[in-house]
Design an enzyme around this catalytic site. Structure first.
Site, PDB file in Angstrom:
ATOM      1  N   HIS A 308     102.730  41.293  23.244  1.00 48.86           N
ATOM      2  CA  HIS A 308     100.997  40.486  23.882  1.00 48.86           C
ATOM      3  C   HIS A 308     100.571  40.719  22.531  1.00 48.86           C
ATOM      4  O   HIS A 308     100.630  41.459  21.494  1.00 48.86           O
ATOM      5  CB  HIS A 308     100.431  42.126  24.271  1.00 48.86           C
ATOM      6  N   ASP A 365     102.576  42.264  32.924  1.00 43.76           N
ATOM      7  CA  ASP A 365     103.811  41.561  34.207  1.00 43.76           C
ATOM      8  C   ASP A 365     104.852  42.555  34.637  1.00 43.76           C
ATOM      9  O   ASP A 365     105.620  42.222  35.001  1.00 43.76           O
ATOM     10  CB  ASP A 365     103.865  40.733  33.754  1.00 43.76           C
TER      11      ASP A 365
HETATM   12  N1  CMC Z   1     111.390  40.841  23.624  1.00 47.12           N
HETATM   13  C1  CMC Z   1     111.783  40.916  22.293  1.00 47.12           C
HETATM   14  N2  CMC Z   1     111.592  40.440  20.607  1.00 47.12           N
HETATM   15  C2  CMC Z   1     109.496  39.739  21.069  1.00 47.12           C
HETATM   16  C3  CMC Z   1     109.463  40.022  22.375  1.00 47.12           C
HETATM   17  C4  CMC Z   1     110.008  40.043  23.561  1.00 47.12           C
HETATM   18  N3  CMC Z   1     109.345  40.518  24.100  1.00 47.12           N
HETATM   19  N4  CMC Z   1     108.321  39.541  21.923  1.00 47.12           N
HETATM   20  C5  CMC Z   1     107.585  39.624  20.995  1.00 47.12           C
HETATM   21  N5  CMC Z   1     109.150  39.735  20.218  1.00 47.12           N
HETATM   22  C6  CMC Z   1     108.873  39.829  19.314  1.00 47.12           C
HETATM   23  C7  CMC Z   1     109.380  38.348  17.834  1.00 47.12           C
HETATM   24  O1  CMC Z   1     110.861  37.591  18.128  1.00 47.12           O
HETATM   25  C8  CMC Z   1     108.825  38.478  16.731  1.00 47.12           C
HETATM   26  O2  CMC Z   1     109.683  39.214  15.725  1.00 47.12           O
HETATM   27  P1  CMC Z   1     110.303  38.777  14.458  1.00 47.12           P
HETATM   28  O3  CMC Z   1     108.808  39.294  13.864  1.00 47.12           O
HETATM   29  O4  CMC Z   1     111.111  39.568  13.507  1.00 47.12           O
HETATM   30  O5  CMC Z   1     110.528  36.903  14.316  1.00 47.12           O
HETATM   31  C9  CMC Z   1     108.093  39.445  17.097  1.00 47.12           C
HETATM   32  O6  CMC Z   1     108.586  40.538  18.288  1.00 47.12           O
HETATM   33  C10 CMC Z   1     106.376  39.060  17.453  1.00 47.12           C
HETATM   34  O7  CMC Z   1     106.656  38.078  18.693  1.00 47.12           O
HETATM   35  P2  CMC Z   1     105.639  36.751  18.473  1.00 47.12           P
HETATM   36  O8  CMC Z   1     106.479  35.801  19.273  1.00 47.12           O
HETATM   37  O9  CMC Z   1     105.098  36.607  17.443  1.00 47.12           O
HETATM   38  O10 CMC Z   1     104.414  37.059  18.580  1.00 47.12           O
HETATM   39  P3  CMC Z   1     102.904  36.809  19.734  1.00 47.12           P
HETATM   40  O11 CMC Z   1     102.273  37.084  19.437  1.00 47.12           O
HETATM   41  O12 CMC Z   1     103.112  35.307  19.377  1.00 47.12           O
HETATM   42  O13 CMC Z   1     103.942  36.495  21.280  1.00 47.12           O
HETATM   43  C11 CMC Z   1     104.243  36.973  23.994  1.00 47.12           C
HETATM   44  C12 CMC Z   1     102.975  37.831  22.174  1.00 47.12           C
HETATM   45  C13 CMC Z   1     103.291  37.756  24.883  1.00 47.12           C
HETATM   46  C14 CMC Z   1     104.282  35.291  23.680  1.00 47.12           C
HETATM   47  C15 CMC Z   1     105.697  37.593  23.379  1.00 47.12           C
HETATM   48  O14 CMC Z   1     105.317  38.584  23.448  1.00 47.12           O
HETATM   49  C16 CMC Z   1     106.567  37.338  24.054  1.00 47.12           C
HETATM   50  O15 CMC Z   1     106.577  35.919  24.002  1.00 47.12           O
HETATM   51  N6  CMC Z   1     106.780  38.308  25.253  1.00 47.12           N
HETATM   52  C17 CMC Z   1     107.521  38.063  26.344  1.00 47.12           C
HETATM   53  C18 CMC Z   1     106.593  37.151  27.766  1.00 47.12           C
HETATM   54  C19 CMC Z   1     105.708  38.228  28.371  1.00 47.12           C
HETATM   55  O16 CMC Z   1     105.877  38.912  28.311  1.00 47.12           O
HETATM   56  N7  CMC Z   1     104.225  37.497  28.345  1.00 47.12           N
HETATM   57  C20 CMC Z   1     103.128  38.402  29.543  1.00 47.12           C
HETATM   58  C21 CMC Z   1     102.291  38.221  28.060  1.00 47.12           C
HETATM   59  S1  CMC Z   1     100.842  39.363  28.777  1.00 47.12           S
HETATM   60  C22 CMC Z   1     100.273  38.301  29.679  1.00 47.12           C
HETATM   61  C23 CMC Z   1      99.732  36.927  29.879  1.00 47.12           C
HETATM   62  O17 CMC Z   1      99.375  36.269  28.812  1.00 47.12           O
HETATM   63  O18 CMC Z   1      99.559  36.167  30.501  1.00 47.12           O
END
Ligand code: CMC
Length: 429
Positions: A308, A365
């Site tokens: 998140h 989720d």
């Molecule tokens: N599985 C594996 N690695 C992950 C995941 C995941 N679900 N989420 C983040 N990472 C890693 C990412 O690869 C990055 O690694 P590194 O620093 O080595 O490059 C690090 O963690 C930081 O991730 P980010 O993508 O820069 O973080 P963000 O704040 O931009 O993204 C997020 C947040 C929710 C989009 C992301 O965690 C994600 O894609 N999660 C899976 C999709 C999900 O469950 N979304 C629902 C979010 S909550 C409800 C809503 O918003 O509707």
């Protein structure tokens, strides 16, 4: 003395005020930066640390405690004691309603719940296979044509009327999106029922039999809707606010918000989680294999329902939903093997340095789809259920944006393309 931030560029110092929120959050007000510096802007792709507005609706804190409050009330208390319509009123109007305020709100919603028969013709044009989020966004936008007075909200009364109209009609569209998919005749619901019971009946009533609301299902849906009702400036809410900032109407802004929610990194994650868990089950239930895939930077696979932008310790909604998933499945006598797979994945992730170091925890989720499935809601409808819950939050945020007379949303950029060059005729290229 008020606090200031000092920025030094090329030996010249500039001062900017620091504003402090009611929970002591501090922000540097850089509105004057461009003018003072002769054109310097800021850059923050994904708005990872950019405040787009001041808001009095929802507070969340991703620190140690994992706090989420609507208008000052904790999500734990609201999920336990309030019902969805009360929470909707709270978010939209700022205070919990008295009984008579709640009764009037509900009566006005019911009086405005009719959707023009011609909207059915639009629905008819969609293939049965259409994703219900696309259908919902299109029909929400189509409602503008049937309710033109909802567009200009120049008075408090106009605003109220637009709000009760969409609170009444949106659940009908949600139910129709489902019924289209399942080949059931379209229906208008039952005014004698509560808001959430009516939604269930509109979704599930079969043409030749009575529909009796199961109180366990109704309570569980009510709770899920409350947990999804607002989450400050997330992707879809920011979309609603930015579209509305051009003075596009409420329904148009909501339609855009639905599209933003659809994506798998946002609300679409609930569908993606269930599909992921099903995929793991069909592949023999080897969670370790999928953990390895999630950690492999050459593999696009992500553990859906994990991570998140704000919560870096736990998502308080996920905590409540995990307990609810156990309760609902037990009460309904449903034995769903993917609940065990989900718990196994969570346990492994919480002990794995990759997830621990990056502070990746289950989000809202991760378990919600398991409850929706136990209620008999098809997987393609999961994100639609999220939209149904988020509706009051979107409305509240849109209303606040208009009432605060926020300027049109228009970010800056840093241009990295070609410098000026001369046009070449096609024969010279
Ligand atoms: N599985 C594996 N690695 C992950 C995941 C995941 N679900 N989420 C983040 N990472 C890693 C990412 O690869 C990055 O690694 P590194 O620093 O080595 O490059 C690090 O963690 C930081 O991730 P980010 O993508 O820069 O973080 P963000 O704040 O931009 O993204 C997020 C947040 C929710 C989009 C992301 O965690 C994600 O894609 N999660 C899976 C999709 C999900 O469950 N979304 C629902 C979010 S909550 C409800 C809503 O918003 O509707």
């Amino acid at each position: 003395m008020s606090e200031k931030a000092i920025l030094e560029i090329d030996g010249k110092k500039y001062e900017f005020p620091i504003i402090t929120g009611t929970e002591n959050e501090k922000a540097i007000d850089i509105k004057a930066l461009r003018g003072a510096t002769g054109g310097i802007t800021t850059i923050d792709p994904g708005y990872k640390n950019t405040g787009s507005c001041e808001s009095a609706i929802t507070f969340l804190n991703g620190g140690e405690e994992g706090i989420l409050r609507y208008r000052g009330y904790s999500i734990e208390e609201l999920a336990d004691k309030a019902d969805f319509l009360e929470v909707a009123y709270l978010l939209i109007f700022g205070e919990l309603p008295t009984q008579s305020q709640l009764d009037k709100f509900h009566a006005d919603i019911k009086a405005n719940s009719h959707v023009d028969e011609d909207v059915k013709k639009i629905l008819d044009g969609f293939p049965k296979s259409a994703h219900p989020m696309g259908v919902l966004s299109s029909l929400t936008s189509a409602l503008i044509a049937f309710n033109p007075t909802s567009v200009n909200v120049d008075s408090e009364e106009d605003m109220y009327n637009a709000i009760v109209k969409i609170m009444g009609k949106f659940p009908v569209l949600v139910a129709w999106a489902l019924r289209k998919r399942t080949g059931q005749p379209l229906d208008y619901g039952d005014d004698s029922l509560g808001y959430v019971d009516n939604i269930l009946k509109m979704m599930f009533k079969k043409p030749n039999s009575e529909y009796v609301v199961d109180p366990i299902v109704s309570k569980a849906l009510d709770k899920l809707l409350i947990l999804h009702a607002d989450h400050e400036q997330n992707c879809s809410t920011s979309t609603v606010r930015i579209v509305g900032s051009s003075h596009a109407g409420l329904f148009a802004s909501l339609s855009a918000g639905i599209c933003a929610l659809w994506g798998p990194l946002h609300g679409g994650a609930n569908q993606a989680v269930l599909e992921m868990l099903e995929g793991i089950k069909e592949d023999g239930g080897d969670t370790k294999k999928y953990m390895a895939k999630a950690k492999d930077k050459n593999d696009p696979f992500r553990l859906m329902g994990f991570g998140h932008r704000v919560y870096k310790n736990f998502d308080p909604r996920a905590k409540i939903i995990k307990v609810a998933a156990d309760d609902v499945l037990n009460s309904l006598g449903v034995d769903d093997p993917i609940l065990e797979i989900a718990k196994g994945l969570e346990k492994e992730a919480l002990e794995d340095p990759y997830f621990v170091d990056r502070k990746l925890y289950p989000n809202v989720d991760f378990y919600s789809g398991i409850i929706y499935r136990a209620m008999g809601i098809p997987v393609e409808m999961f994100t639609v259920m999220f939209a149904l819950g988020r509706l009051p939050g979107w409305i509240a945020q849109w209303k606040e944006m208009r009432e605060n007379k926020e300027p049109i949303g228009r970010p800056r950029q840093v241009y990295t393309g070609e410098n000026s060059r001369s046009f070449k005729e096609v024969s010279e290229r």
